[in-house]
Design a protein around this motif. Structure first.
Motif, short mmCIF file in Angstrom:
data_model
loop_
_atom_site.label_atom_id
_atom_site.label_comp_id
_atom_site.label_asym_id
_atom_site.label_seq_id
_atom_site.Cartn_x
_atom_site.Cartn_y
_atom_site.Cartn_z
N SER A 30 0.83 -1.19 0.00
CA SER A 30 0.00 0.00 0.00
C SER A 30 0.87 1.25 0.00
CB SER A 30 -0.94 -0.02 1.19
OG SER A 30 -0.20 0.11 2.36
N VAL A 31 2.02 1.18 0.66
CA VAL A 31 2.92 2.33 0.62
C VAL A 31 3.35 2.61 -0.81
CG1 VAL A 31 5.25 3.07 1.18
CG2 VAL A 31 3.78 2.18 2.96
N TRP A 32 3.67 1.53 -1.54
CA TRP A 32 4.14 1.73 -2.90
C TRP A 32 3.02 2.03 -3.87
CZ3 TRP A 32 7.62 -2.63 -1.23
CH2 TRP A 32 8.86 -2.12 -0.85
N GLN A 33 1.81 1.82 -3.45
CA GLN A 33 0.69 2.14 -4.33
C GLN A 33 -0.08 3.35 -3.81
OE1 GLN A 33 -1.29 -1.59 -4.29
NE2 GLN A 33 0.06 -2.49 -5.81
N THR C 19 -0.22 9.58 0.39
CA THR C 19 -1.23 8.54 0.18
C THR C 19 -2.53 9.18 -0.26
OG1 THR C 19 -1.74 8.68 2.50
CG2 THR C 19 -0.32 6.89 1.83
N GLU C 20 -3.21 8.48 -1.14
CA GLU C 20 -4.44 9.03 -1.69
C GLU C 20 -5.66 8.62 -0.88
OE1 GLU C 20 -4.46 11.04 -4.06
OE2 GLU C 20 -2.46 10.83 -4.95
N THR C 21 -5.49 7.66 0.00
CA THR C 21 -6.65 7.11 0.70
C THR C 21 -7.30 8.16 1.60
OG1 THR C 21 -5.41 5.07 0.77
CG2 THR C 21 -7.41 5.17 2.07
N VAL C 22 -8.63 8.23 1.56
CA VAL C 22 -9.38 9.04 2.51
C VAL C 22 -9.92 8.09 3.56
CG1 VAL C 22 -11.35 10.57 2.79
CG2 VAL C 22 -10.03 10.64 0.69
N GLU C 23 -9.59 8.33 4.80
CA GLU C 23 -10.05 7.41 5.84
C GLU C 23 -11.49 7.72 6.17
OE1 GLU C 23 -7.37 5.64 8.77
OE2 GLU C 23 -6.24 7.48 8.46
#
Ligand code: SF4
Ligand code: SF4
Lengths: 314, 176, 171
Positions: A30-33, C19-23
């Protein structure tokens, strides 16, 4: 007494790393993506492993009625046993080794060639088209890459003048084998990827085409064993790379040798995961072609040159 | 040590019998693998670790995988009837006689070789290699040539002519 | 070969990317006001139901998830006797909102409609009806339409003139 301690230690380290890898791999990927990965269960999502294990244990452990029952049940066990057995000959430290065999490398090669059965039989016993195709691919792929795996290690064996892992580590006191045996290292790394059928070489299970390949029919803890077996395989190959080419437990003495060994191993585990994050899966025939047309000449040439140089300087 | 030897030997014998008498081809092969493993243990106990490892790597690991590979793709159920036809008692006479002669030979040989002690020193891989490349050099070279023919044959069978055209177009051209 | 190494290196560099993730449950995403989410029925300024039970939304709906029954009160004003939307079928296309002549039915920026029981996804009128005016304040259908009903005579609307007395000669 000491032996029992060693066995317990090796088992503990190997299994802990393998289990921890389930979490490490997902986080690293996930870090790399540019994602976050599992971070809900426990601090940093560390308990995800436990949650997954509980889930696997409580799943229905289904043996398909159309399968070949004894073989189906046996297959995942073979994988775990062969890999764990190999850990016995790997030196975690100068004295931290279960069985310092004088045929250590051969022992590893034998075990890895027996490990093929687990996948081939698992795929066959499932009695399912996709599993069978996966099993066929696995047998061809792993047989092929076993050849290069063995050949690529012969350079190291020649330089260390022994099949024993501890002797090989001792022989690297003057300098790591990565320098003189760079080609051997490359071939071994690629062959190791193929042996553990990790991405990008996960052609036996390629979920895009074969559902889940050889373990399509597996569920519950039997699947879990394949799952953990894969991580054990990565750990094993990384440990071997560290031992054979990067001086194993050798390192500055302000830290115990086991630490150096584990550090190197962990580095290569991360490399495995990085490869998974970055490379697409080749086609099956490309893989075979690459093996026989590139790796085989490379490793043979490596043996030839190493032998010639060794004789010349003797 | 002796007790291990007897265990391994018993396992080898039993699994070989199972391999011969088994009806399920894959199960028979699995028993055969087991017997190889047991034999490799025997080798190890006779202080020939190198041969033991090779037994596992080459026989149990590589060759038997190929056997299983082929058997996997055959439809085993169909062959059973054929087998029953082939195995009528009359067929057994000549092979049985030959086997009996072999057995007799074997017993004789065992009797003669009784006096040679086995396993009083561990045979290192190095010794095996040295004897392979000095005493038995001719045999090694011959085997190598034999394998070379195999490789060339496999290359010939496996090589494909390069197709520039798509196969559909090809057919069309043929028909018109 | 080089391209493979380059790929690996570039992937490795992603360590330093954001990081693109929205928690999600902690961090809510921004939804624009015209986001098409849960459907509501609104009331006009006077607090009366806007819906006149014309069935236009029900016939516009591509998945047929609206069902209603028209009725009239004593004053002759139409309203739905029941109004039911099955949200497990709704695709949030917004066609109903476009079809509605009275701005009664509206889609709002709310999508958190998870349920354990599927039956709970069927919303009745009392679930749909809100007491406010929604996205279009100050609009009252009857004030804009020429029709005369019990609450409003002819010519009493907002943009209406008094009806002409045809028999009168005066302009
Ligand atoms: S949003 Fe679309 S699907 Fe949902 S009720 Fe309105 S018209 Fe039907
Ligand atoms: S919500 Fe609008 S379109 Fe639907 S029945 Fe009522 S007034 Fe007509």
């Amino acid at each position: 007494m000491k032996e029992a301690l060693n066995i317990a230690g090796v088992l503990f380290i190997a299994l802990t790393i393998a289990a921890g890898l389930i979490w490490v791999e997902r986080r690293l990927l996930s870090v790399w993506q540019d994602r976050l990965g599992p971070n809900r269960v426990g601090p940093f999502g560390l308990f995800q492993v436990i949650a997954d294990t509980i889930k696997l244990f409580f799943k229905e452990d289904w043996v398909p009625s159309f399968s070949d029952r004894p073989v189906f049940i046996m297959a995942p066990g073979i994988l775990i046993i062969t890999i764990l057995l190999t850990f016995a000959v790997i030196p975690f430290g100068p004295d931290f080794i279960v069985f310092d065999s004088n045929i250590g490398i051969l022992f590893f090669l034998g075990n890895s060639s027996l490990g093929v059965y687990s996948i081939v039989l698992g795929g066959w016993a499932s009695n399912n088209k996709y599993s069978l195709i996966g099993a066929m691919r696995a047998s061809a792929q792993m047989l092929t890459y076993e050849v290069f795996m063995g050949l690529s290690l012969m350079g190291v064996v020649m330089m260390a003048d022994s099949f024993s892992f501890n002797a090989i580590v001792e022989a690297q006191k003057g300098g790591w084998f990565i320098v003189p045996q760079f080609i051997g290292f490359i071939v071994f790394f690629i062959a190791g990827l193929a042996e553990t059928h990790r991405l990008p070489f996960d052609i036996p299970e390629s979920e895009g085409e074969l559902v889940a390949g050889y373990h399509s029919e597996y569920s519950g803890m039997k699947f879990g064993m394949f799952f953990v077996g894969e991580y054990l395989g990565i750990t094993l190959i990384s440990a071997l790379i560290a031992t054979l080419f990067f001086g194993g437990w050798l390192g500055p003495s302000f830290l115990p040798p086991v630490f150096w060994f584990l550090l190197k191993t962990f580095f290569f585990i991360c490399m495995f995961i990085l490869l998974r994050a970055s490379l697409p899966r080749p086609r099956y025939d490309q893989l075979m072609k690459f093996g026989w047309k590139v790796l085989l000449p490379l490793s043979l040439g490596n043996i030839l040159i190493t032998g010639a140089v060794l004789i010349f300087f003797k | 040590m002796n007790i291990f030897f007897y265990i391994a030997a018993t396992v080898a014998i039993i699994s070989t019998i199972m391999a011969i008498s088994g009806r399920n081809a894959i199960h028979a092969l699995l028993f055969l693998i087991l017997s190889f493993l047991a034999i490799s243990v025997v080798f190890y106990l006779l202080d020939a670790p190198f041969i033991a490892a090779l037994e596992v790597i080459i026989y149990a690991g590589a060759i038997m995988v190929l056997f299983i590979f082929v058997t996997m793709m055959l439809n085993v159920g169909l062959e059973r009837k054929m087998e029953n036809k082939w195995l009528n008692p009359r067929m057994w006479i000549v092979p049985g006689l030959l086997a009996a002669i072999l057995l007799f030979d074997l017993i004789l040989a065992l009797k003669v070789s009784r006096t040679i002690p086995v396993g009083n020193q561990v045979i290192q891989p190095k010794q095996v290699g040295i004897s392979l490349f000095s005493t038995y050099l001719l045999a090694v070279e011959m085997t190598a040539i034999l394998l070379m023919t195999g490789v060339i044959g496999a290359y010939h069978l496996g090589s494909q002519k390069k197709k520039v055209m798509h196969r559909f177009l090809e057919k069309k051209i043929k028909t018109c | 070969m080089l391209s493979i190494l380059r790929t690996i290196w570039l992937t490795f560099l992603h360590i330093f990317h954001k990081t693109e993730t929205v928690e999600y449950p902690e961090v809510k995403p921004y939804l624009p006001p015209r986001y098409r989410g849960r459907i509501i029925l609104t009331r006009d300024k006077e607090g009366e139901e806007r819906c006149v039970a014309c069935y236009l939304c029900a016939s516009a709906c591509p998945v047929d998830c609206i069902s209603l029954q028209a009725t009239e009160d004593e004053s002759g004003r139409r309203y739905p006797e029941f109004f039911r939307i099955n949200f497990s079928r709704c695709i949030f296309c917004g066609f109903c909102e476009e079809a509605c002549p009275t701005y009664a039915i509206q889609l709002i920026p709310d999508f958190e409609m998870g349920e354990y029981d599927r039956q709970n996804m069927v919303y009745e009128k009392e679930h749909l009806l809100i007491s406010g005016q929604g996205k279009y304040p100050d609009y009252n259908f009857y004030k804009n339409a020429g029709v005369s009903i019990g609450v409003k005579g002819k010519g009493e609307g907002d943009h209406e003139e008094k009806p002409l007395d045809l028999k009168d000669l005066m302009p």
